[in-house]
Design an enzyme around this catalytic site. Structure first.
Site, PDB file in Angstrom:
ATOM      1  N   HIS A 190       0.838  -1.209   0.000  1.00  0.00           N
ATOM      2  CA  HIS A 190       0.000   0.000   0.000  1.00  0.00           C
ATOM      3  C   HIS A 190       0.873   1.258   0.000  1.00  0.00           C
ATOM      4  CE1 HIS A 190      -3.556   2.428   1.570  1.00  0.00           C
ATOM      5  NE2 HIS A 190      -2.547   3.174   2.012  1.00  0.00           N
ATOM      6  N   GLU A 191       1.863   1.297   0.865  1.00  0.00           N
ATOM      7  CA  GLU A 191       2.705   2.492   0.960  1.00  0.00           C
ATOM      8  C   GLU A 191       3.522   2.701  -0.309  1.00  0.00           C
ATOM      9  OE1 GLU A 191       2.066   4.567   3.162  1.00  0.00           O
ATOM     10  OE2 GLU A 191       0.839   3.215   4.358  1.00  0.00           O
ATOM     11  N   HIS A 194       1.436   4.528  -2.719  1.00  0.00           N
ATOM     12  CA  HIS A 194       1.503   5.985  -2.581  1.00  0.00           C
ATOM     13  C   HIS A 194       2.770   6.521  -3.248  1.00  0.00           C
ATOM     14  CE1 HIS A 194      -1.998   6.572  -0.181  1.00  0.00           C
ATOM     15  NE2 HIS A 194      -1.528   6.078   0.955  1.00  0.00           N
ATOM     16  N   HIS A 200      -5.748   7.366  -2.235  1.00  0.00           N
ATOM     17  CA  HIS A 200      -6.716   6.428  -1.678  1.00  0.00           C
ATOM     18  C   HIS A 200      -7.902   6.269  -2.632  1.00  0.00           C
ATOM     19  CE1 HIS A 200      -4.960   7.417   2.479  1.00  0.00           C
ATOM     20  NE2 HIS A 200      -4.528   6.229   2.093  1.00  0.00           N
ATOM     21  N   TYR A 251     -10.139   2.510   1.651  1.00  0.00           N
ATOM     22  CA  TYR A 251     -10.476   2.551   3.078  1.00  0.00           C
ATOM     23  C   TYR A 251     -11.492   1.453   3.394  1.00  0.00           C
ATOM     24  CZ  TYR A 251      -8.678   7.151   4.676  1.00  0.00           C
ATOM     25  OH  TYR A 251      -7.909   8.195   5.081  1.00  0.00           O
TER      26      TYR A 251
END
Ligand SMILES: [Zn+2]
Length: 348
Positions: A190-191, A194, A200, A251
């Protein structure tokens, strides 16, 4: 012709730490709470135990709602803006009188050239396998390659921290991804998402077609985490046609819940589950759009269309001004002429 270097790139520090459920706060140790987050809530948060005053800051011409915590501005829970990189007042646009908004770029900004991401690991970082596993996952499933740094100036530095965090896109120089002990391989994936430019998933401008936000269940002061880019004046770019519930950047239904009730539900009212195991097919599709494997080639002349002089446009990840039938980019050093060649901007 020099390859254009982005000077304004949104740094997004996606910090994955624990989101404290206020009810559980007094009952669980920090580590348990962190586990709770990672296993159930799956919401990346920079400073799970803290909140701060909310305000608006300006970055690259955009107005962003942020929360001030620990001498930094936190945006959407796990995105950190260093204070020296934002302005409290909007910057003026050189060629326009008044307050013509300077729109910025979506997730196409700050891309890594030639689909190559350089990185280095802090030798003190625990469980380094999660980083190597996450990188392997990215390399197997996307056109990106990750190369251990040997003197390159722009690179990701994986190090430990209170949560998990990453800037969004390449910001130039060393940029950290911080990984707390509780951050899993999936959180690391996930990071990295980014760091290569993904926002998101629930912040898509079209998300209301797919989900309802239940503001009454959101922790007080954290409502800004649920704004779309459009709502905050941001013109994000979407690469898939639908909101992807399976995205590793999505999310959960219970992100930032203050009462154990869902904060995001499908349009039919039902909650949904999210995953932090792998890139979804939608994630991969988006990355392939951002980093086409054919992008390394001979630049061709662009096809100019009927753009209006004096207007701003966001094209290929950069906000530019059409002026005198040419393109200008408002860098921090002033306006400079640029040229679009096959989806890449170059100084003229
Ligand atoms: Zn994140």
């Amino acid at each position: 012709m020099r390859k254009f270097k982005f000077l304004f790139v949104l740094p997004v520090l996606g910090i994955l730490a624990c989101s404290e459920d206020p009810i559980a706060e007094n009952q669980e140790s920090a580590e348990e709470s962190q586990k709770n987050l990672f296993n159930q809530n799956l919401t990346e948060v920079a400073y799970p135990d803290q909140s701060g005053p909310t305000s608006q800051v300006y970055f690259a011409g955009q107005k962003l709602p942020v929360e001030e915590i620990k001498n930094a501005y936190v945006y959407q829970g796990d995105i950190i803006f260093p204070k020296n990189m934002v302005n409290l007042q909007p910057k003026k646009v050189v060629y326009q009188e008044g307050d013509t908004p300077q729109k910025s770029t979506g997730r196409t900004s700050g891309l890594w050239p030639e689909n190559t991401v350089y990185y280095q690991l802090d030798s003190n970082l625990s469980n380094q396998e999660r980083v190597y596993d996450a990188i392997e996952h990215w390399e197997k499933n996307t056109p990106l390659q990750f190369v251990e740094r040997s003197g390159e100036s722009d690179y990701i530095y994986f190090t430990s921290g209170a949560g998990c965090a990453s800037y969004i896109g390449k910001i130039g120089g060393r940029q950290e991804i911080t990984l707390a002990r509780g951050c899993s391989t999936g959180n690391t994936i996930h990071e990295i998402g980014h760091a290569v430019g993904l926002w998101h998933e629930q912040s898509r401008v079209d998300r209301d077609k797919h989900v309802n936000i239940l503001y009454e269940n959101i922790e007080n002061g954290r409502e800004h985490n649920f704004e779309t880019y459009e709502e905050m004046g941001y013109d994000g770019e979407e690469f898939t046609t639908n909101l992807d519930f399976n995205s590793i950047m999505m999310y959960s239904s219970y992100s930032f819940s203050k009462n154990g009730q869902p904060t995001i539900v499908r349009n039919n009212g039902s909650s949904y589950s999210v995953q932090r195991n792998k890139l979804s097919s939608g994630d991969v599709k988006g990355i392939e759009s951002m980093y086409p494997s054919t992008s390394v080639g001979t630049p061709e002349e662009p096809v100019e269309e009927n753009y209006i002089n004096g207007e701003h446009y966001t094209l290929s990840g950069l906000t530019v001004l059409r002026y005198n039938d040419s393109w200008y980019y408002g860098s921090m050093f002033g306006w400079r002429k640029v040229k679009l060649v096959r989806d890449n901007w170059y100084w003229v």
